[in-house]
Design a protein around this motif. Structure first.
Motif, PDB file in Angstrom:
ATOM      1  N   CYS A  65       0.842  -1.213   0.000  1.00  0.00           N
ATOM      2  CA  CYS A  65       0.000   0.000   0.000  1.00  0.00           C
ATOM      3  C   CYS A  65       0.868   1.251   0.000  1.00  0.00           C
ATOM      4  CB  CYS A  65      -0.861   0.064   1.268  1.00  0.00           C
ATOM      5  SG  CYS A  65      -2.315  -0.959   1.220  1.00  0.00           S
ATOM      6  N   LYS A  69       1.088   4.049  -2.999  1.00  0.00           N
ATOM      7  CA  LYS A  69       0.605   5.405  -2.734  1.00  0.00           C
ATOM      8  C   LYS A  69       1.702   6.440  -2.880  1.00  0.00           C
ATOM      9  CE  LYS A  69      -3.664   4.432  -2.160  1.00  0.00           C
ATOM     10  NZ  LYS A  69      -4.632   4.804  -3.182  1.00  0.00           N
ATOM     11  N   ILE A  79      -7.068   0.711  -3.366  1.00  0.00           N
ATOM     12  CA  ILE A  79      -6.571  -0.539  -2.785  1.00  0.00           C
ATOM     13  C   ILE A  79      -7.579  -1.089  -1.788  1.00  0.00           C
ATOM     14  CG2 ILE A  79      -4.714  -1.636  -1.459  1.00  0.00           C
ATOM     15  CD1 ILE A  79      -2.929   0.784  -2.294  1.00  0.00           C
ATOM     16  N   ALA A  99      -4.848   2.199   2.301  1.00  0.00           N
ATOM     17  CA  ALA A  99      -5.933   1.352   1.801  1.00  0.00           C
ATOM     18  C   ALA A  99      -7.221   2.169   1.730  1.00  0.00           C
ATOM     19  CB  ALA A  99      -6.137   0.148   2.709  1.00  0.00           C
TER      20      ALA A  99
END
Length: 121
Positions: A65, A69, A79, A99
């Motif tokens: 993640c 990002k 996500i 997320a």
């Protein structure tokens, strides 16, 4: 237009199940067995949504993640974390890592597909 979903899951049976749910619902599915493989595939194939497990050998789903990002090419890809880690602290941490949705196992096919649809998949 059909959405493409990348599933990142090291357990074959889990990966197959999620893949099946998605294909049944009309999605195109890409699979990766590790976070490292996922990073390559996201860059190459630009999926609309990434679905990842947390606990995997090597790099975790949380680290994945963060990596997605912070990269300009992948920072906007939604996500979904799918995990058996169901404590509030895990959920909080997952959302902090970037997320968009955090769903815990066991979940139904409907809950899973709804989660994918909720992020625009």
């Amino acid at each position: 237009m059909m959405s493409t979903v990348l599933i990142v899951e090291d357990t074959p049976s889990e990966r197959e199940l999620l893949s099946h749910y998605l294909q049944e619902s009309g999605y195109i599915v890409i699979e990766a067995v590790s976070a490292k493989e996922a990073l390559d595939k996201v860059a190459e194939q630009k999926p609309d949504v990434v679905v990842t497990d947390v606990v995997m050998p090597g790099m975790s789903g949380f680290a994945l993640c963060r990596a997605l990002k912070k990269h300009p090419v992948t920072e906007d890809v939604p996500i979904i974390i799918c995990t058996s880690k169901n404590q509030d602290i895990d959920r909080l941490w997952g959302m902090k890592q970037g997320a968009d949705v955090y769903i815990t196992k066991p979940f139904t096919r409907d809950q899973f597909i709804r989660a994918v649809q909720s992020v625009g998949g």
